[in-house]
Design a protein around this motif. Structure first.
Motif, mmCIF file in Angstrom:
data_model
loop_
_atom_site.group_PDB
_atom_site.id
_atom_site.type_symbol
_atom_site.label_atom_id
_atom_site.label_comp_id
_atom_site.label_asym_id
_atom_site.label_seq_id
_atom_site.Cartn_x
_atom_site.Cartn_y
_atom_site.Cartn_z
ATOM 1 N N SER A 16 -1.620 0.819 1.479
ATOM 2 C CA SER A 16 -2.587 1.078 0.434
ATOM 3 C C SER A 16 -3.957 1.207 1.090
ATOM 4 O O SER A 16 -4.342 0.368 1.903
ATOM 5 C CB SER A 16 -2.559 -0.092 -0.553
ATOM 6 O OG SER A 16 -3.451 0.103 -1.599
ATOM 7 N N SER A 71 1.878 -2.351 1.661
ATOM 8 C CA SER A 71 2.369 -2.392 0.274
ATOM 9 C C SER A 71 3.829 -2.802 0.319
ATOM 10 O O SER A 71 4.614 -2.151 0.983
ATOM 11 C CB SER A 71 2.245 -1.025 -0.388
ATOM 12 O OG SER A 71 0.912 -0.637 -0.462
ATOM 13 N N PRO A 72 4.236 -3.851 -0.368
ATOM 14 C CA PRO A 72 3.385 -4.762 -1.120
ATOM 15 C C PRO A 72 2.600 -5.672 -0.181
ATOM 16 O O PRO A 72 3.004 -5.900 0.941
ATOM 17 C CB PRO A 72 4.367 -5.585 -1.949
ATOM 18 C CG PRO A 72 5.617 -5.586 -1.147
ATOM 19 C CD PRO A 72 5.645 -4.249 -0.431
ATOM 20 N N GLU A 78 -1.209 -15.320 -3.802
ATOM 21 C CA GLU A 78 -1.196 -14.439 -4.966
ATOM 22 C C GLU A 78 -0.638 -15.219 -6.146
ATOM 23 O O GLU A 78 0.255 -16.033 -6.012
ATOM 24 C CB GLU A 78 -0.308 -13.222 -4.708
ATOM 25 C CG GLU A 78 -0.855 -12.328 -3.637
ATOM 26 C CD GLU A 78 0.076 -11.166 -3.345
ATOM 27 O OE1 GLU A 78 0.887 -10.820 -4.215
ATOM 28 O OE2 GLU A 78 -0.022 -10.629 -2.242
ATOM 29 N N ASP A 80 0.799 -15.103 -10.381
ATOM 30 C CA ASP A 80 1.611 -14.236 -11.228
ATOM 31 C C ASP A 80 0.789 -13.255 -12.046
ATOM 32 O O ASP A 80 1.258 -12.163 -12.343
ATOM 33 C CB ASP A 80 2.480 -15.079 -12.158
ATOM 34 C CG ASP A 80 3.562 -15.821 -11.397
ATOM 35 O OD1 ASP A 80 4.037 -16.844 -11.919
ATOM 36 O OD2 ASP A 80 3.931 -15.387 -10.289
ATOM 37 N N THR A 81 -0.422 -13.626 -12.452
ATOM 38 C CA THR A 81 -1.224 -12.723 -13.273
ATOM 39 C C THR A 81 -1.635 -11.476 -12.507
ATOM 40 O O THR A 81 -1.921 -10.455 -13.098
ATOM 41 C CB THR A 81 -2.493 -13.425 -13.804
ATOM 42 O OG1 THR A 81 -3.277 -13.853 -12.694
ATOM 43 C CG2 THR A 81 -2.134 -14.608 -14.687
ATOM 44 N N SER A 83 0.369 -9.955 -10.302
ATOM 45 C CA SER A 83 1.561 -9.360 -9.712
ATOM 46 C C SER A 83 1.643 -7.851 -9.911
ATOM 47 O O SER A 83 2.288 -7.168 -9.131
ATOM 48 C CB SER A 83 2.823 -10.041 -10.246
ATOM 49 O OG SER A 83 2.915 -9.847 -11.642
ATOM 50 N N SER A 84 1.002 -7.306 -10.946
ATOM 51 C CA SER A 84 1.047 -5.861 -11.166
ATOM 52 C C SER A 84 -0.127 -5.136 -10.489
ATOM 53 O O SER A 84 -0.218 -3.923 -10.571
ATOM 54 C CB SER A 84 1.051 -5.555 -12.666
ATOM 55 O OG SER A 84 -0.156 -5.996 -13.246
ATOM 56 N N TRP A 85 -1.003 -5.878 -9.845
ATOM 57 C CA TRP A 85 -2.150 -5.282 -9.180
ATOM 58 C C TRP A 85 -1.732 -4.651 -7.861
ATOM 59 O O TRP A 85 -0.793 -5.095 -7.208
ATOM 60 C CB TRP A 85 -3.221 -6.327 -8.907
ATOM 61 C CG TRP A 85 -3.882 -6.885 -10.131
ATOM 62 C CD1 TRP A 85 -3.624 -6.557 -11.436
ATOM 63 C CD2 TRP A 85 -4.889 -7.872 -10.164
ATOM 64 N NE1 TRP A 85 -4.417 -7.286 -12.259
ATOM 65 C CE2 TRP A 85 -5.208 -8.104 -11.513
ATOM 66 C CE3 TRP A 85 -5.550 -8.583 -9.186
ATOM 67 C CZ2 TRP A 85 -6.173 -9.017 -11.898
ATOM 68 C CZ3 TRP A 85 -6.517 -9.500 -9.569
ATOM 69 C CH2 TRP A 85 -6.823 -9.699 -10.913
ATOM 70 N N THR A 86 -2.502 -3.653 -7.426
ATOM 71 C CA THR A 86 -2.283 -3.069 -6.103
ATOM 72 C C THR A 86 -2.799 -4.056 -5.056
ATOM 73 O O THR A 86 -3.588 -4.956 -5.370
ATOM 74 C CB THR A 86 -3.045 -1.743 -5.953
ATOM 75 O OG1 THR A 86 -4.457 -2.016 -5.958
ATOM 76 C CG2 THR A 86 -2.674 -0.744 -7.042
ATOM 77 N N GLU A 89 -6.552 -4.128 -5.164
ATOM 78 C CA GLU A 89 -7.081 -4.872 -6.317
ATOM 79 C C GLU A 89 -6.993 -6.369 -6.089
ATOM 80 O O GLU A 89 -7.918 -7.111 -6.428
ATOM 81 C CB GLU A 89 -6.331 -4.480 -7.594
ATOM 82 C CG GLU A 89 -6.636 -3.088 -8.071
ATOM 83 C CD GLU A 89 -5.713 -2.614 -9.174
ATOM 84 O OE1 GLU A 89 -6.167 -1.795 -10.000
ATOM 85 O OE2 GLU A 89 -4.537 -3.053 -9.235
ATOM 86 N N ARG A 90 -5.898 -6.828 -5.491
ATOM 87 C CA ARG A 90 -5.769 -8.264 -5.185
ATOM 88 C C ARG A 90 -6.812 -8.683 -4.164
ATOM 89 O O ARG A 90 -7.431 -9.745 -4.284
ATOM 90 C CB ARG A 90 -4.358 -8.575 -4.687
ATOM 91 C CG ARG A 90 -3.318 -8.562 -5.808
ATOM 92 C CD ARG A 90 -1.987 -9.128 -5.347
ATOM 93 N NE ARG A 90 -1.312 -8.271 -4.383
ATOM 94 C CZ ARG A 90 -0.423 -7.348 -4.701
ATOM 95 N NH1 ARG A 90 -0.103 -7.133 -5.953
ATOM 96 N NH2 ARG A 90 0.148 -6.629 -3.754
#
Length: 123
Positions: A16, A71-72, A78, A80-81, A83-86, A89-90
Motif C-alpha cells: 500500500s 498489505s495487510p 491494531e 478491531d474497529t 480492521s477494515s482500514w487500509t 489509514e491505520r
C-alpha cells in the motif's frame, strides 16, 4: 532533489503506497523519529520528498514522504474497529494518536492526493 530515507526494504507481495505530510514541531518533539520507527516496525519503507525546517522556537516544520506498507499491515496493536482500514489509514490513525499524546508538537498528519509528485507509481 529527493533524499532516500528507506527504513526497511520493500518485501515481496502487494504493498500500500501513499504520500503523507507531517507538520508542526515534528523535530523538537521527536515525532518524525517516532513516525519513521512506526513505519519500520510495520515492515514499510519511506522516501522523504520534502523537508522544510521551521525557524526559531515558534517556527513549525513539515516533511512530505512517500510511505509503502505491506498489505495487510503487520502493525502491532491494531484494534478491531480499524480492521477494515487500509494499512495507510491505520498508520495515519496511529500517528495522529501519537501527535495528540505530544501536545507540544502541535502536529498534523495529512494524506496527500496521489497527484502530488511521488504519489503515483509512475512518478
Amino acid at each position: 532533489s529527493r533524499v532516500d530515507a528507506q527504513v526497511a526494504p520493500p518485501g515481496s507481495g502487494k504493498r500500500s503506497r501513499s504520500v503523507l505530510r507531517l507538520s508542526g514541531h515534528i523535530f523538537d518533539s521527536g515525532l518524525i523519529n517516532t513516525a519513521l520507527d512506526l513505519i519500520e516496525d510495520a515492515g514499510g519503507c519511506v522516501e522523504i520528498l520534502e523537508v522544510c525546517a521551521g525557524n526559531g522556537a515558534h517556527g513549525t516544520s513539515s516533511a512530505v514522504m512517500t510511505v509503502e506498507l505491506p498489505s495487510p499491515s503487520l502493525m502491532a496493536g491494531e484494534n478491531d474497529t480499524a480492521s477494515s482500514w487500509t494499512p495507510i489509514e491505520r498508520l495515519v490513525s496511529r500517528l495522529r494518536e501519537l501527535a495528540r499524546a505530544r501536545p507540544a508538537a502541535s502536529a498534523s498528519i495529512t494524506i496527500l492526493p496521489p497527484t502530488f509528485p511521488g504519489g503515483s507509481a509512475g512518478d
